[in-house]
Motif scaffolding. Structure first.
Motif: not given
Length: 195
Positions: A35-36, A58-61, A68-69
């Motif tokens: 997914r990420c 971190l953004v795609p995770i 959100t981050i």
């Protein structure tokens, strides 16, 4: 000498949050990795602390975990987890603020006690942007919603758009509710802060 408890390392907390959210969704490392768009081994090393966490990871995770981050990076501040609400009184309503001012996503949680002498009814209906939700803890509440009138008993809940004219009050004695307001609802219904 009393020793201060150690504050958790933010990196370790972020790793725990990623793993916790993944496990809560029932996803394997492979499922989250797909997914990420990271390899399962990279994700495993991030979760276990064997790899430094980079912002571009971190953004795609965060996106894949539907968070959100900001939520992943939120500082750990658990010094005082107990909220000690002070009652605020106005026009037949006593309100206890049950959430902190910095509540995530701008919601306010409050317990409210309505006395039978609180003025409400079709002639007291108001509107404001947002939605309102409450559950009745004790007693019975009457909701005027436009042309409709409903009774909400203890154990039941109500949710409605606040763009519909509305007014609520206790029926046959005092009643208590637990309510969640968005920012617009808080401005419309919560007493002004004490100076």
């Amino acid at each position: 000498m009393k020793q201060e408890p150690a504050r958790p390392d933010l990196d370790a907390v972020i790793r725990q949050r990623i793993r916790g959210l993944r496990v809560a969704r029932g996803w394997s490392l492979d499922a989250l990795a797909a997914r990420c768009y990271l390899s399962p081994s990279t994700l495993s090393r991030i979760e276990t602390g064997h790899r430094r966490i980079a912002l571009d990871q971190l953004v795609p995770i965060a996106r894949a975990l539907d968070t959100t981050i900001d939520h992943l990076l939120e500082a750990v501040d658990d010094e005082d987890v107990v909220i000690r609400p002070e009652p605020q009184h106005r026009a037949g309503i006593t309100t206890w603020l049950m959430s902190r001012e910095t509540t995530v996503r701008g919601v306010t949680i409050a317990k409210m006690r309505f006395s039978p002498d609180h003025a409400y009814g079709p002639e007291h209906q108001g509107v404001h942007p947002g939605r309102e939700w409450f559950t009745v803890l004790s007693g019975t509440m009457r909701v005027y919603l436009g042309d409709r009138e409903m009774l909400v008993e203890a154990g039941d809940a109500a949710e409605f758009s606040t763009m519909i004219p509305h007014s609520i009050g206790a029926v046959g004695g005092p009643a208590e509710i637990l309510t969640i307001f968005d920012r617009d609802g808080e401005r419309a219904h919560m007493p002004a802060p004490l100076d």
